[in-house]
Design an enzyme around this catalytic site. Structure first.
Site, PDB file in Angstrom:
ATOM      1  N   GLU A 177       0.707  -1.343   0.019  1.00 17.72           N
ATOM      2  CA  GLU A 177      -0.040  -0.103   0.047  1.00 17.72           C
ATOM      3  C   GLU A 177       0.799   1.101  -0.033  1.00 17.72           C
ATOM      4  OE1 GLU A 177      -3.279   1.554   2.648  1.00 17.72           O
ATOM      5  OE2 GLU A 177      -2.000   1.464   3.951  1.00 17.72           O
ATOM      6  N   ASP A 178       2.133   1.463   0.642  1.00 16.82           N
ATOM      7  CA  ASP A 178       2.910   2.256   0.864  1.00 16.82           C
ATOM      8  C   ASP A 178       3.458   3.003  -0.610  1.00 16.82           C
ATOM      9  OD1 ASP A 178       2.255   2.853   3.467  1.00 16.82           O
ATOM     10  OD2 ASP A 178       3.670   1.240   4.023  1.00 16.82           O
ATOM     11  N   ARG A 225      12.778   1.727   2.197  1.00 16.45           N
ATOM     12  CA  ARG A 225      11.448   1.382   1.453  1.00 16.45           C
ATOM     13  C   ARG A 225      11.415   2.024   0.202  1.00 16.45           C
ATOM     14  NH1 ARG A 225       6.167   0.802   4.500  1.00 16.45           N
ATOM     15  NH2 ARG A 225       6.026  -0.492   2.699  1.00 16.45           N
ATOM     16  N   ARG A 239       6.469  10.369   7.317  1.00 20.25           N
ATOM     17  CA  ARG A 239       6.697   9.620   6.035  1.00 20.25           C
ATOM     18  C   ARG A 239       6.227  10.514   4.806  1.00 20.25           C
ATOM     19  NH1 ARG A 239       7.456   4.102   6.879  1.00 20.25           N
ATOM     20  NH2 ARG A 239       8.576   3.857   8.967  1.00 20.25           N
ATOM     21  N   HIS A 259       0.970   6.060  10.351  1.00 23.34           N
ATOM     22  CA  HIS A 259       0.180   6.775   9.229  1.00 23.34           C
ATOM     23  C   HIS A 259      -1.189   7.148   9.549  1.00 23.34           C
ATOM     24  CE1 HIS A 259       2.935   3.821   6.802  1.00 23.34           C
ATOM     25  NE2 HIS A 259       3.207   4.853   6.365  1.00 23.34           N
ATOM     26  N   CYS A 266      -2.577  -2.071   4.722  1.00 20.66           N
ATOM     27  CA  CYS A 266      -1.151  -1.807   4.116  1.00 20.66           C
ATOM     28  C   CYS A 266      -0.574  -2.949   3.192  1.00 20.66           C
ATOM     29  CB  CYS A 266      -0.036  -2.039   5.270  1.00 20.66           C
ATOM     30  SG  CYS A 266      -0.483  -1.569   6.879  1.00 20.66           S
TER      31      CYS A 266
END
Ligand code: CIR
Length: 259
Positions: A65-66, A85, A130, A160, A247
């Protein structure tokens, strides 16, 4: 037809990023089994699951998802806020390319898809370590021609935005009011997580049906009191990596073949 893009758990999941949790051992076999059950839940809700192979060198890469935010008209490939990431986007972009025109968040922008809550054409984006304002501004410019509004939302105390609030029914958000303020979401109805279950706000809504972690029994009772009967999954192993049920997938409508 709905497509759910997932990615198998990295055998190095124990080296994941952690922001608000202490590091506890993560049992890879158990995480992989629970993840497979999650994929089966997606199938039972009518999704065709496109399961990408594990990326052993990218410990958090199960949390697809990120790496992207998908809309009916296009997809935005993010620039994840954690350096470990950032390489996750390459394979997610390749997986999305057959389905959508791709747009990208560029430096100095950062964004994790976990910070993006879509409620119809209203897009709420958490400001977190983030996701920064430059990333949110880029997203707003990409989406403006398609009639979306993009609003930045302060988030405190969790990873998040979608750790703190997710959509659970057409006009209803499940929220932990300690981490995000209700008045950021005018016109919406709210169900609050049970105070003993601060991590319980992350639910995955797919065409009116909800996937929800089995651990949050008290908050589930609150959902059921509102007539919402979720399909539960045991997501406890990846919860140790600070992951929830949103996620682990990117859900998209299968549009006409593209390009
Ligand atoms: C991270 O810190 O990036 C991962 N360990 C957890 C990411 C969870 N993703 C999400 O909530 N969207």
């Amino acid at each position: 037809m709905l497509i759910a893009i997932t990615r198998k758990v990295s055998p190095n999941i124990s080296q994941c990023e952690l922001s608000h949790l202490e590091r506890h051992p993560i049992d890879y076999e158990n995480a992989a089994r629970q993840h497979q059950e999650y994929e089966q839940s997606l199938v039972s809700l009518g999704c065709e699951v496109v399961s990408l192979p594990a990326e052993p060198g990218l410990p958090d890469s199960v949390f697809v998802e990120d790496a992207a935010v998908v809309f009916d008209e296009l997809a935005i490939i993010t620039r994840p806020g954690a350096d470990s990431r950032k390489p996750e986007i390459d394979s997610v972009a390749r997986a999305l390319e057959p389905y959508r025109t791709l747009f990208f968040i560029h430096e100095p922008g950062t964004m994790d898809g976990g910070d993006v809550l879509k409620v119809g054409k209203r897009i709420f984006v958490g400001i977190t370590p983030r996701t920064n304002l430059a990333g949110i501004d880029q997203m707003a410019k990409i989406l403006a021609p398609y009639g979306y509004s993009v609003k930045s939302v302060p988030v405190h105390g969790c990873l998040h935005l979608k750790s703190a609030v997710t959509q659970v029914a057409e006009n209803t958000l499940l929220i932990n009011p300690a981490w995000v303020e209700r008045n950021e979401f005018p016109g919406m109805d709210f169900i609050e997580v049970h105070p003993e279950e601060p991590f319980a706000a992350n639910a995955l809504l797919i065409e009116g049906q909800l996937i929800y972690p089995s651990a949050f029994v008290k908050t589930r009772q609150r959902l059921e009191a509102h007539g919402i009967r979720p399909q539960t999954v045991d997501a406890s192993e990846l919860a140790k990596a600070e992951g929830g049920v949103t996620c682990c997938s990117l859900i998209l409508k299968e549009n006409e073949p593209h390009g």
